[in-house]
Design an enzyme around this catalytic site. Sequence first.
Site, short mmCIF file in Angstrom:
data_model
loop_
_atom_site.label_atom_id
_atom_site.label_comp_id
_atom_site.label_asym_id
_atom_site.label_seq_id
_atom_site.Cartn_x
_atom_site.Cartn_y
_atom_site.Cartn_z
N ASP A 1 -0.62 4.79 -6.94
CA ASP A 1 0.44 5.15 -5.73
C ASP A 1 2.00 6.39 -6.67
O ASP A 1 2.41 6.07 -6.28
CB ASP A 1 1.20 3.52 -7.41
CG ASP A 1 0.23 2.80 -6.55
OD1 ASP A 1 -0.90 2.18 -6.67
OD2 ASP A 1 1.25 1.97 -5.11
N GLY B 1 1.10 -1.74 0.06
CA GLY B 1 0.02 -0.72 0.06
C GLY B 1 0.81 1.41 0.35
O GLY B 1 2.09 1.71 0.80
N CYS C 1 -9.15 -2.90 -5.82
CA CYS C 1 -7.31 -2.48 -5.29
C CYS C 1 -8.05 -2.65 -4.09
O CYS C 1 -9.15 -2.77 -3.44
CB CYS C 1 -6.21 -1.98 -5.76
SG CYS C 1 -4.38 -2.84 -4.49
N GLY D 1 0.78 4.06 0.99
CA GLY D 1 0.81 4.78 2.10
C GLY D 1 1.73 4.28 3.14
O GLY D 1 2.54 4.77 3.75
N LYS E 1 1.48 11.42 -3.29
CA LYS E 1 1.49 10.84 -4.13
C LYS E 1 1.66 11.59 -5.38
O LYS E 1 1.97 10.88 -6.08
CB LYS E 1 0.01 9.84 -3.77
CG LYS E 1 0.84 8.91 -2.72
CD LYS E 1 -0.70 7.98 -2.33
CE LYS E 1 0.09 7.15 -1.11
NZ LYS E 1 -1.55 6.61 -0.19
N ARG F 1 10.97 -1.09 -4.68
CA ARG F 1 9.40 -1.32 -5.27
C ARG F 1 9.12 0.40 -6.33
O ARG F 1 9.56 1.39 -6.01
CB ARG F 1 8.33 -1.13 -4.48
CG ARG F 1 7.62 -2.22 -4.33
CD ARG F 1 6.54 -3.09 -3.55
NE ARG F 1 5.94 -3.27 -4.81
CZ ARG F 1 4.48 -2.82 -4.64
NH1 ARG F 1 4.14 -2.78 -3.27
NH2 ARG F 1 3.38 -2.86 -5.18
N ASN G 1 -2.16 3.70 -11.00
CA ASN G 1 -2.69 2.66 -9.43
C ASN G 1 -2.92 1.27 -9.91
O ASN G 1 -2.58 0.98 -11.06
CB ASN G 1 -4.27 3.09 -9.15
CG ASN G 1 -4.54 2.54 -7.71
OD1 ASN G 1 -3.79 2.71 -7.09
ND2 ASN G 1 -6.07 2.36 -8.05
N LYS G 2 -3.32 0.55 -9.17
CA LYS G 2 -3.13 -1.20 -9.61
C LYS G 2 -3.36 -1.08 -10.74
O LYS G 2 -4.85 -1.02 -11.21
CB LYS G 2 -4.19 -1.51 -8.37
CG LYS G 2 -4.14 -3.19 -7.86
CD LYS G 2 -2.73 -4.08 -8.33
CE LYS G 2 -1.75 -3.07 -7.14
NZ LYS G 2 -0.05 -3.71 -6.85
P1 RI2 Z 1 -2.88 3.43 0.14
C1 RI2 Z 1 -1.53 -0.43 -3.67
O1 RI2 Z 1 -0.39 -1.03 -4.08
C2 RI2 Z 1 -2.75 0.08 -3.99
O2 RI2 Z 1 -2.68 -0.06 -5.53
C3 RI2 Z 1 -3.38 1.02 -3.76
O3 RI2 Z 1 -4.49 1.19 -4.82
C4 RI2 Z 1 -2.36 1.99 -3.90
O4 RI2 Z 1 -1.12 0.95 -3.34
C5 RI2 Z 1 -2.57 3.17 -2.35
O5 RI2 Z 1 -2.62 2.46 -1.73
P2 RI2 Z 1 0.19 -2.37 -3.39
O6 RI2 Z 1 1.20 -1.53 -2.55
O7 RI2 Z 1 -1.69 4.36 0.16
O8 RI2 Z 1 -1.02 -3.13 -2.58
O9 RI2 Z 1 -4.14 4.42 0.07
O10 RI2 Z 1 1.06 -2.76 -5.15
O11 RI2 Z 1 -3.55 2.14 1.56
#
Ligand code: RI2
Length: 320
Positions: A194, A17, A125, A19, A230, A59, A204-205
């Site tokens: 992201d 995620g 996601c 954040g 972001k 990442r 994003n995802k």
């Molecule tokens: P928050 C995640 O990436 C998803 O793509 C999600 O939409 C985005 O981060 C933002 O997430 P991954 O780590 O910061 O699952 O809103 O590849 O939680």
Amino acid sequence: MLVTETAEKIKNMEIRGAGRIARAAAEALRVHALSLETASLMEFRSEMQRGSDLLIATRPTAVSLPNAVHIVMAGIGEAETVAEARSALTERAEKFIASSRHAVGKIAEFGARHIRDGDTILTHCNSEAALSCIIEAHRSGKEIEVFATEVRPRNQGLITISTLNDAGIKTSYIVDSAVRSFIHEIDLVIVGADAVTVNGAVVNKIGTSQVAHTAHEARVNMLVAAETYKFAPRTIIGELIQIEERMPGEVLPEEIAESLKNVTIRNPGFDVTPAEYVDLIITEAGAVPPQMAYVIIKEYLGWGIEEFHKIFEVNNRHDE
Ligand code: RI2
């Protein structure tokens, strides 16, 4: 060493995620700064830099990660002693973590106002920021329903439905390819991000752009919940966001993949949704149209084109 452990967990998505990885990186740098035993500022600086590089390399797509590292590491800038650098870094890391949590709270408040009583929302996601809007709308008494996608291949949709279930929100769980079949039951799409580029495109995802395209065709509004960290400063100077391509083993078991000699498995983790498919980006600074991305990058992250000119000047001086 916490930096190595954190980097490993971010890489294998134990911490995931956009954040969460940003906060985890800030926390790892904070602990690293406190545990480094050296009296030499030069050594301290280079050790912190090594830790930062390790974290950033985990990442490549979520810009929240380099932004968080940059915000924390800027603390070393003016320091003249190790003690000063250590205290500036830890203070910045703590401040970043607190402000990141606060930002999600603000996004929840602003985003929930865009959700009407009786709305059915689709999310894709697992985004803490997007879910915070949905949960806040529910908490404030609005009767809402959610459709959540599965999110192949990592199935982050499972985390989403478990959170929604715990919050007592009526939820339908669908496979990614069923979005178009259900779009006429949807009033609003809310996803996270992201990265947001200077032209307002949202990274994003994987699958988000298909969801956005489907929503656009059906005239369903699409909101993106994204903290200001972001937004991607380096897209001002034409840098593109790198789309992470993950291991084929996430898509098919290796024995099967290896037996199919003429088949290549492609596994991009993210895709790009153009600004014209995004109605609003909900940030902690307010809900803004995607076209305002440059303003967010400049006013809230402090990265105008002038900053890059300064960097170019310094680099040119070094080259002479
Ligand atoms: P928050 C995640 O990436 C998803 O793509 C999600 O939409 C985005 O981060 C933002 O997430 P991954 O780590 O910061 O699952 O809103 O590849 O939680």
